[in-house]
Scaffold this active site. Structure first.
Site, PDB file in Angstrom:
ATOM      1  N   TYR A 100       0.854  -1.193   0.000  1.00 55.48           N
ATOM      2  CA  TYR A 100       0.000   0.000   0.000  1.00 55.48           C
ATOM      3  C   TYR A 100       0.887   1.240   0.000  1.00 55.48           C
ATOM      4  CZ  TYR A 100      -3.671   3.129   1.926  1.00 55.48           C
ATOM      5  OH  TYR A 100      -4.570   4.146   2.167  1.00 55.48           O
ATOM      6  N   LYS A 129      -1.486  -1.331  -4.006  1.00 56.05           N
ATOM      7  CA  LYS A 129      -2.541  -0.326  -3.879  1.00 56.05           C
ATOM      8  C   LYS A 129      -1.841   1.022  -4.016  1.00 56.05           C
ATOM      9  CE  LYS A 129      -5.917   1.745  -0.737  1.00 56.05           C
ATOM     10  NZ  LYS A 129      -6.497   1.761   0.629  1.00 56.05           N
ATOM     11  N   ILE A 168      -9.208  -0.367  -4.349  1.00 59.55           N
ATOM     12  CA  ILE A 168      -9.453  -0.633  -2.931  1.00 59.55           C
ATOM     13  C   ILE A 168     -10.041   0.656  -2.387  1.00 59.55           C
ATOM     14  CG2 ILE A 168      -8.406  -1.205  -0.716  1.00 59.55           C
ATOM     15  CD1 ILE A 168      -6.368  -2.889  -2.227  1.00 59.55           C
TER      16      ILE A 168
END
Length: 272
Positions: A100, A129, A168
């Site tokens: 992420y 992400k 996401i």
């Protein structure tokens, strides 16, 4: 524990987001709860700025049936790029991992060179992400790295014009059906434009303040905030009611009528 539910290509994925601090890893109590979602695909937020804590939380998550991990890079106590690589190498062997990258929160970007190094020298990198933007998404996809957009306001274009696999998402907590349509039923600029006022509203203050306020107004959760988070202002709550009416209450989760709620309806908790 707040569960964010996203639908991808016929499978339900659950990503845990902690309403106190979204970087807190799964703790002992919540790890046990993850095991109850055995019919879903569970992606656990087990990242931490402490490598030791990230390892421990990830071990716990996979031990009780978590299918993949979501890992942030070390934040606040930032490290070198070499240290970042070493941090991720400690958790990647445990199972499928999404990294992420959100420099706006961590204060440090994860450059493509780090991702590429991990992809070439480790196993289990499921993808990224990515919150840096379309150019970065294209850099990854050209290197055969799977990318999920981390920005709701960019996800439509990221998916259909820049090679992202999906998103996401924060808005998916409120309008999961519409977000799935946006991601998997073809380019739809009209739907994207319809959802942008909601997305803009959700991020008028740092996430998850808007989301938690919206969930309370929809009657899905109790109007309880753990400090330092506080609900959005009365004017913003009125704005949300109008947004729900514009998009259609039937597209939002829950079965209660949306309410403005008074300031006194909210409970702020300091010690818990």
């Amino acid at each position: 524990m707040l569960l964010c539910i996203y639908k991808y290509i016929g499978n339900l994925y659950v990503i845990r987001v902690n309403p106190i601090n979204i970087f807190n890893p799964i703790n002992d109590r919540n790890t046990i709860r993850v095991s109850r979602f055995h019919l879903l695909q569970v992606i656990g937020n087990t990242g931490s700025n402490s490598t030791r804590e990230a390892i421990h939380a990830t071990e716990q998550g996979f031990a009780v049936g978590m299918h993949a991990a979501l890992h942030i890079n070390p934040y606040y106590g930032k490290t070198s790029l070499e240290g970042m690589v070493s941090h991720f190498k400690c958790v990647l062997p445990m199972g499928p991992t999404i990294i992420y990258n959100v420099p706006g929160r961590t204060g440090q970007d994860i450059p493509p060179s780090v991702i590429q190094s991990l992809a070439e020298n480790t196993t289990n990198l499921a993808g990224v992400k990515e919150c840096v933007g379309h150019e970065r998404t294209e850099q990854h996809t050209k290197n055969d790295i799977t990318v999920w957009s981390g920005n709701d306001d960019e996800c439509h274009d990221a998916r259909w014009d820049h090679g992202a696999t999906g998103v996401i998402s924060v808005a998916s907590n409120l309008v999961p059906g519409l977000m799935r349509e946006l991601m998997f039923e073809g380019k739809n600029s009209a739907l994207n434009a319809k959802l942008l006022p909601l997305i803009k509203w959700l991020f008028c203050e740092p996430n998850p303040i808007g989301l938690n306020t919206a969930l309370a107004q929809l009657g899905v959760v109790r109007p309880v905030f753990r400090l330092p988070y506080v609900p959005l202002s009365l004017a913003k709550r009125v704005e949300f009611v109008n947004i729900v009416k514009e998009i259609g209450r039937e597209n939002f989760i829950g079965d209660k009528e949306v309410e403005v709620l008074d300031d006194d309806d909210f409970i702020l908790v300091g010690r818990y």
